[in-house]
Design an enzyme around this catalytic site. Structure first.
Site, short mmCIF file in Angstrom:
data_model
loop_
_atom_site.label_atom_id
_atom_site.label_comp_id
_atom_site.label_asym_id
_atom_site.label_seq_id
_atom_site.Cartn_x
_atom_site.Cartn_y
_atom_site.Cartn_z
N SER A 326 1.26 -1.40 0.32
CA SER A 326 0.24 -0.30 0.16
C SER A 326 0.70 0.72 0.01
CB SER A 326 -0.39 -0.26 1.16
OG SER A 326 -2.32 -0.75 1.08
N ASP A 365 -10.17 -6.52 -0.05
CA ASP A 365 -9.80 -5.38 0.60
C ASP A 365 -9.57 -6.57 1.97
OD1 ASP A 365 -10.31 -2.38 0.69
OD2 ASP A 365 -10.07 -2.87 2.73
N HIS A 371 -15.40 -1.04 3.68
CA HIS A 371 -15.20 0.92 4.21
C HIS A 371 -16.31 1.84 3.64
CE1 HIS A 371 -10.76 -0.24 3.93
NE2 HIS A 371 -10.34 0.49 4.77
#
Length: 617
Positions: A326, A365, A371
């Site tokens: 990330s 995810d 999210h």
């Protein structure tokens, strides 16, 4: 009976006699002429050649090796030096019984079988009247012990020599490197004249990269010798030129902080001074003690280093290639803004997975329940994978490859060290050439979150972070700040910079999101903000070591330590006036926010604290 009488022919006899005399005279004359011709050749034609040979037979040219240059850190602390070392040496022709002498010395001193093997090897290569080392790097106790019995060992004595020493041992083992004995391969490539009398050469790190400057120039002495080759007197000498001293950009205090912060983990930490490109920290853990390599490490010790699971000889900063995870999201986000395929405030719903059109496979995810609605700020702050799956699909692999290459991914940084790897920035062409396969859409999604084929070194991550903080100005990281020669001349580093054309508003938006990673209420590295009065912009990363199947769930407690995720973190500070960029990779460390980020935080805090004090002074 009749008597036989021989009839002599005086005329014939005289003729034979004269013929023989003439032949002998002619032969003598021919020999004399040959001798005269040879004398003329030796005295006139070949005079210079044979005079030189005669001189060489009387005068021996002895090389005078130079003293190797010293290596300092940015504050003048010695990282590599030359220290006197005492060695026990023997002159074979002065020793009555070699076996008896060696046996008595073994009882007196700690002489290993390897020491004896080296001694006998060197003895066979040298003349009987030459000194041959038996025991190297004697301790003070060993020197004192032998000194008391010196009269009972004729032909044996203690000699002092300068040897390379690394006071910080494993702390700088990969960046400074070490010197070792010249091997046969190196002997063929090194300049013969410059390395006469030199036994060591830089093998790795700074020692190897700046070998020419550190080594210096060899001097020579003309010494008169007798018929047996023994030295009689010194005729003339050309002094050697000492090697240049190197002052590095490295800060040994910061280096120690980074190395100690890695603790029991294996990994790497890099810190770069943003305005200049100075490399402040280049720590790879575990390291190793380079000092035993100077005279030759034992087979047992070297085997232990080679076979260690932690690979202490492996330089993770330059050669470690990891999925960046990330930590790529700020760069992918910036690419989306620059190519205008999205807007900073564009929102996307994250249900916890992403699906390509007409494909059942779910790209998950890290947050299984999702999210919810996220924009780019939230996606970077909370590290939403689904948002970047979608953005990667919109960009496509071609534009991602082109944009990320601007920041140096897939390329060597050009740092002044040997052995750097380039990482891997995949593309359609690369896969067709390497794998002989087409590029698939699913691979584009994975590259969008820094996984799949993509790999980066910790040094690449640090430089890319510095470039982001520097508003697109790319600096080449370097270590040698100045090179000071024996005559006092100092040569500074010529910094090369290039500018990536970027929209400043887009940059500011990405930096704002990275700031929220540390200072936001739901940032993945929010613990880092405690106790500081400035802002840090950062991004956490977690990179998978192996692929988790669709129906399986990853649980760190259930997998072997070596199969756990890598923890990563990139950061720069202060946000309003960037001075330092840091990248940390912790192998099998788990989460970047809880493992890698605190290490970066310690480096940043110490650097900015010392910088503030120096400005106040």
């Amino acid at each position: 009976m009749y008597k036989r009488y021989s009839v002599k022919d005086p005329l014939q006899e005289n003729r034979i006699f004269l013929t023989r005399v003439v032949a002998i005279f002619g032969f003598i004359l021919l020999l004399t002429l040959g001798l005269i011709v040879r004398l003329i050749y030796l005295q006139v034609v070949g005079h210079e050649h044979y005079a030189t040979l005669a001189k060489d037979n009387r005068i021996k040219v002895v090389p005078l090796p130079p003293t190797r240059g010293i290596i300092y850190d940015r504050k003048g602390r010695i990282l590599a030096e030359n220290i006197p070392s005492y060695s026990l040496e023997l002159i074979p022709e002065q020793v009555k019984s070699l076996d008896d002498t060696l046996g008595r010395l073994q009882k007196l001193l700690n002489i290993s079988p390897e020491d004896l093997d080296r001694f006998h090897t060197l003895r066979k290569r040298r003349k009987p009247f030459s000194s041959v080392p038996l025991l190297l790097r004697m301790s003070d106790e060993e020197v004192a012990r032998f000194a008391t019995v010196r009269p009972f060992f004729p032909g044996v004595d203690i000699h002092a020599r300068l040897v390379r020493h690394y006071p910080y041992a494993e702390l700088t083992s990969h960046v400074i490197g070490y010197v070792g004995r010249i091997n046969e391969k190196e002997l063929k490539s090194l300049p013969v004249a410059e390395y006469q009398g030199t036994h060591h050469v830089g093998k790795t790190g700074i020692e190897k990269y700046y070998e020419t400057q550190l080594h210096g120039k060899t001097g020579y002495a003309e010494i008169e010798t007798n018929a047996q080759g023994r030295e009689v007197k010194l005729i003339s000498a050309i002094d050697p030129v000492p090697g240049a001293d190197l002052s590095l950009t490295l800060d040994i205090d910061l280096q120690k902080t980074a190395y100690d912060a890695l603790e029991s983990h294996t990994g790497a930490a890099v810190a770069i001074e943003i305005p200049s490109g100075d490399v402040l920290v280049l720590a790879s853990r575990p390291g190793f003690d380079p000092n035993p390599f100077v005279y030759g490490i034992s087979r047992k010790a070297y085997k232990a280093l080679k076979q260690s699971e932690d690979q202490p000889l492996f330089d993770r900063v330059l050669r470690g290639q990891y999925p960046p995870g990330s930590t790529m999201k700020p760069f992918i986000g910036l690419a989306g803004l620059e190519y205008q395929v999205t807007d900073f405030h564009h929102k996307l719903f994250c249900p916890g997975y992403y699906k390509l059109p007409n494909v059942n496979h779910r790209y998950r995810d890290w947050k299984t329940w999702g999210h919810g609605w996220v924009d780019m700020d939230i996606a970077i702050t909370q590290s939403c994978d689904v948002y970047f799956y979608d953005l990667a699909m919109a960009l496509g692999i071609d534009r991602m490859h082109e944009f990320l290459s601007r920041f140096g991914f897939g390329q060597k940084t050009g740092i002044d060290l040997v052995g750097e790897r380039s990482g891997l920035l995949p593309s359609r062409e690369w896969k067709r050439r390497r794998k002989r396969q087409p590029w698939y859409p699913g691979e584009t999604l994975i590259v969008g979150i820094g996984q799949g084929f993509m790999q980066a070194t910790p040094l690449q991550l640090a430089r890319a972070t510095a470039t982001l903080a520097n508003r697109g100005q790319v600096v080449t990281p370097y270590l040698a700040k100045s090179i000071k020669t024996a005559d006092g001349t100092a040569q500074g580093q010529q910094q090369k910079t290039t500018q990536i054309p970027l929209n400043l508003q887009n940059l500011n938006n990405i930096i704002q999101a990275m700031t929220h990673v540390v200072h936001g209420a739901r940032g993945t590295a929010r613990r880092l903000a405690k106790g500081i009065d400035y802002q840090i912009a950062g991004k956490t990363g977690t990179a998978q070591v192996f692929t988790v199947k669709q129906e399986e769930k990853y649980n760190a407690k259930d997998v072997h330590k070596k199969l756990r995720d890598h923890a990563l973190f990139i950061a720069f500070a202060p946000v309003n006036d960037p001075q330092i960029a840091v990248a940390v990779v912790v192998e099998n460390g788990g989460h970047g926010g809880s493992v890698a980020a605190p290490i970066a935080g310690k480096i940043i805090r110490q650097y900015l604290s010392e910088r503030t004090k120096s400005h106040e002074d």
